[in-house]
Scaffold this motif. Structure first.
Motif, PDB file in Angstrom:
ATOM      1  N   PHE A  90     -38.001 -26.369 -25.483  1.00 28.17           N
ATOM      2  CA  PHE A  90     -37.856 -25.092 -24.929  1.00 28.17           C
ATOM      3  C   PHE A  90     -38.799 -24.161 -25.357  1.00 28.17           C
ATOM      4  O   PHE A  90     -39.950 -23.522 -24.730  1.00 28.17           O
ATOM      5  CB  PHE A  90     -36.719 -24.660 -24.318  1.00 28.17           C
ATOM      6  N   LEU A  91     -38.575 -23.874 -26.568  1.00 25.87           N
ATOM      7  CA  LEU A  91     -39.507 -22.667 -27.220  1.00 25.87           C
ATOM      8  C   LEU A  91     -40.938 -23.031 -27.376  1.00 25.87           C
ATOM      9  O   LEU A  91     -41.795 -22.267 -27.239  1.00 25.87           O
ATOM     10  CB  LEU A  91     -38.797 -22.436 -28.766  1.00 25.87           C
ATOM     11  N   ASP A 124     -46.594 -22.117 -25.010  1.00 30.70           N
ATOM     12  CA  ASP A 124     -48.006 -22.874 -24.769  1.00 30.70           C
ATOM     13  C   ASP A 124     -48.173 -22.243 -23.325  1.00 30.70           C
ATOM     14  O   ASP A 124     -49.405 -21.732 -23.053  1.00 30.70           O
ATOM     15  CB  ASP A 124     -47.662 -24.351 -24.395  1.00 30.70           C
ATOM     16  N   ASN A 125     -47.081 -22.045 -22.538  1.00 32.86           N
ATOM     17  CA  ASN A 125     -47.354 -21.418 -21.162  1.00 32.86           C
ATOM     18  C   ASN A 125     -47.689 -19.785 -21.182  1.00 32.86           C
ATOM     19  O   ASN A 125     -48.492 -19.374 -20.339  1.00 32.86           O
ATOM     20  CB  ASN A 125     -46.215 -21.593 -20.343  1.00 32.86           C
ATOM     21  N   VAL A 126     -47.153 -19.211 -22.098  1.00 34.39           N
ATOM     22  CA  VAL A 126     -47.470 -17.826 -22.262  1.00 34.39           C
ATOM     23  C   VAL A 126     -48.918 -17.660 -22.576  1.00 34.39           C
ATOM     24  O   VAL A 126     -49.575 -17.070 -22.009  1.00 34.39           O
ATOM     25  CB  VAL A 126     -46.606 -16.949 -23.209  1.00 34.39           C
ATOM     26  N   THR A 136     -35.016 -27.700 -18.979  1.00 34.58           N
ATOM     27  CA  THR A 136     -35.327 -26.683 -19.835  1.00 34.58           C
ATOM     28  C   THR A 136     -36.964 -26.264 -20.411  1.00 34.58           C
ATOM     29  O   THR A 136     -37.354 -25.286 -20.355  1.00 34.58           O
ATOM     30  CB  THR A 136     -34.733 -26.814 -20.947  1.00 34.58           C
ATOM     31  N   THR A 137     -37.711 -27.584 -20.111  1.00 31.88           N
ATOM     32  CA  THR A 137     -39.190 -27.274 -20.339  1.00 31.88           C
ATOM     33  C   THR A 137     -39.660 -26.569 -19.191  1.00 31.88           C
ATOM     34  O   THR A 137     -40.449 -25.775 -19.398  1.00 31.88           O
ATOM     35  CB  THR A 137     -39.785 -28.667 -19.914  1.00 31.88           C
ATOM     36  N   ALA A 184     -45.470 -11.937 -30.192  1.00 37.87           N
ATOM     37  CA  ALA A 184     -43.991 -12.543 -29.765  1.00 37.87           C
ATOM     38  C   ALA A 184     -44.182 -13.939 -30.065  1.00 37.87           C
ATOM     39  O   ALA A 184     -42.911 -14.580 -30.303  1.00 37.87           O
ATOM     40  CB  ALA A 184     -43.950 -12.040 -28.281  1.00 37.87           C
ATOM     41  N   CYS A 185     -45.075 -14.574 -29.630  1.00 39.54           N
ATOM     42  CA  CYS A 185     -45.248 -15.962 -29.636  1.00 39.54           C
ATOM     43  C   CYS A 185     -45.145 -16.501 -31.380  1.00 39.54           C
ATOM     44  O   CYS A 185     -44.594 -17.827 -31.301  1.00 39.54           O
ATOM     45  CB  CYS A 185     -46.543 -16.486 -29.073  1.00 39.54           C
ATOM     46  N   VAL A 186     -45.515 -15.711 -32.278  1.00 41.10           N
ATOM     47  CA  VAL A 186     -45.599 -16.279 -33.448  1.00 41.10           C
ATOM     48  C   VAL A 186     -43.899 -16.322 -33.802  1.00 41.10           C
ATOM     49  O   VAL A 186     -43.415 -17.085 -34.534  1.00 41.10           O
ATOM     50  CB  VAL A 186     -46.070 -15.352 -34.560  1.00 41.10           C
ATOM     51  N   VAL A 187     -43.037 -15.157 -33.273  1.00 36.17           N
ATOM     52  CA  VAL A 187     -41.850 -15.235 -33.666  1.00 36.17           C
ATOM     53  C   VAL A 187     -41.138 -16.441 -32.915  1.00 36.17           C
ATOM     54  O   VAL A 187     -40.318 -17.104 -33.452  1.00 36.17           O
ATOM     55  CB  VAL A 187     -41.245 -13.920 -32.904  1.00 36.17           C
ATOM     56  N   ILE A 188     -41.504 -16.916 -31.741  1.00 35.72           N
ATOM     57  CA  ILE A 188     -40.571 -18.024 -31.050  1.00 35.72           C
ATOM     58  C   ILE A 188     -41.073 -19.138 -31.714  1.00 35.72           C
ATOM     59  O   ILE A 188     -40.300 -19.918 -31.966  1.00 35.72           O
ATOM     60  CB  ILE A 188     -41.259 -17.904 -29.507  1.00 35.72           C
TER      61      ILE A 188
END
Length: 467
Positions: A54-55, A60-62, A186-187, A215-219
């Protein structure tokens, strides 16, 4: 209660390094060993794998949706507007063409859990590079963004064989439909949130879009943590030697797939499905921004509508399969995809038709009515996609021989991403042609429906029970 007395605790091989004897176990012995595993709903490895996927999909999608939204109305130095979504999709897909074979080799040669964890660490580095690409976007333009897209594709190419290949090693065969249904659901929930978040960021932080990268680094860090919850499994083929064929399709895998016509036809159906999916995502962006004129956020919400449908369809397919590969569900999904894509085109006819015969739909109220109808059709298209994808994914996982699962899935990734590259090239060719003909962006949905129709009509395998 002591850890040894915990009934939900995984077997010892879950927490210790695999022994050489583990690799020599027969398929029946492995399945017998799995009978001691806890149910899925309390299995730590199941939730760890689900959260990790999920994460990763969210990240990827962001990033990908941000790049595609920027690409819809990209301008050259002379001020001329171009739609660069096709080249962007090709750049993202290219690493799968280059590295899927070697990724499959490493997935078979090594502990898949280790491969997954290392890929998640690499994701942190790639997302950090994404921050820099957005920060220097005014200077480097699309070059920096495309470079990070390539790195994202490379990381995903190595993650894919381990991610899907480990599922039949971690869980009982009869649990694979439900496992795939939950993970696929969930994907696409991640696609929903990732795409919507990208649209929100684009509208509110267009001058500081690098905030999304932070934000993506944190995820990515969180995803690395959840990957540590996945059980260890022994290497499928620890003595596998590296040959030149590992960089493409290994000879034994190719011979096995040629001999197993059912597996080969399933692979071809999967390829067409992903080709259509690639074209549809780019077509939605063009439809929302160019034809409907609803802006980046509401355009991204159309993409999330597809994700909502897929999440529901995937869960439904997992429950309806009931321990078998249910191709009846898959055929219903295939025809559903064809019909709903045609509906999107019907709801968004050429402007000349609107002004002449349906003038009441050409105003603001009519536009929002068409937007709502389009959203409903795309949600239905997503539901059909979930029904189609889950049985096909389970079949490809369960059909492959145990010592070739990672490489078969890598071959599947390679073929699927070749199809996505073809989809990017097809969109790049059709988009300027449609503009030259003064045809609306919605015409692409007719083209993709025509591509999917032969799969729905001709691919008719029989249902199979899972052991």
């Amino acid at each position: 209660m002591h850890e040894a007395d915990n009934p939900n605790r995984s077997p010892d091989l879950a927490s210790s390094a695999p022994s050489p004897d583990d690799a020599r176990m027969t398929h029946g012995q492995r399945e017998q060993e799995k009978e001691h595993l806890p149910p899925l709903n309390v299995d730590r490895a199941f939730w760890g794998m689900t959260a990790t996927q999920f994460l990763g999909a969210f990240n990827d999608n962001v990033y990908k949706q941000l790049v595609l939204l920027l690409a819809v109305t990209a301008t050259s130095s002379s001020g001329e507007s171009y739609d660069l979504q096709g080249p962007g999709m090709v750049v993202f897909a290219l690493p799968f063409l280059l590295f899927s074979g070697i990724a499959g080799y490493y997935s078979e040669r090594n502990n898949k859990r280790t491969v997954i964890v290392l890929c998640k660490v690499a994701e942190i580095v790639v997302m950090a590079a994404g921050v820099l690409a957005f920060f220097f976007y005014p200077v480097t333009g699309f070059a920096g963004l495309l470079a990070v897209l390539f790195l994202m594709g490379t990381q995903s190419a190595f993650f894919g064989p381990g991610k899907y290949g480990i599922l039949p090693e971690l869980f009982r065969q009869r649990d694979l439909p439900q496992t795939n249904g939950v993970i696929l659901m969930t994907t696409f929930l991640a696609i929903i949130f990732g795409s919507a978040f990208a649209g929100l960021l684009m509208e509110h932080f267009v001058a500081r879009i690098w905030i999304a990268g932070m934000a993506c680094v944190v995820i990515a860090v969180a995803g690395t943590g959840t990957s540590l919850m996945v059980r260890r499994t022994p290497p499928a083929k620890a003595d596998l030697r590296l040959t030149l064929s590992a960089f493409v399709v290994p000879g034994d895998v190719w011979r096995g797939m040629r001999a197993d016509h059912a597996l080969l036809w399933a692979l071809l159906a999967s390829c067409m499905f992903w080709l259509v999916g690639a074209v549809v995502q780019m077509s939605i962006n063009a439809l929302g921004i160019k034809q409907l004129g609803v802006g980046e956020l509401r355009t991204s919400l159309l993409v999330t509508g597809v994700g909502v449908g897929i999440a529901v369809g995937a869960m439904l397919a997992g429950r309806l399969s009931r321990g078998q590969v249910n191709f009846t569900i898959m055929r219903i999904g295939a025809w559903g995809i064809v019909g709903t894509l045609l509906l999107v085109a019907v709801f968004n006819p050429p402007s000349e038709l609107l002004s002449q015969d349906f003038s009441w739909l050409s105003g603001p109220r009519g536009m929002w009515l068409r937007y709502g109808a389009t959203m409903a059709a795309l949600v239905a298209a997503g539901g059909s996609t979930g029904l189609f994808a889950v049985p096909l994914q389970v079949f490809l996982q369960s059909r492959a021989p145990h010592d070739q699962k990672g490489r078969v899935i890598a071959t599947m990734n390679l073929a699927n991403w070749i199809a996505i590259i073809v989809g990017g090239v097809l969109y790049s060719a059709c988009s300027p042609l449609l503009e030259w003909l003064s045809w609306p962006a919605s015409t692409m949905f007719v083209i993709t429906a025509m591509l999917m129709a032969p799969v729905a009509a001709l691919y008719r395998p029989r249902n199979e029970s899972l052991p």
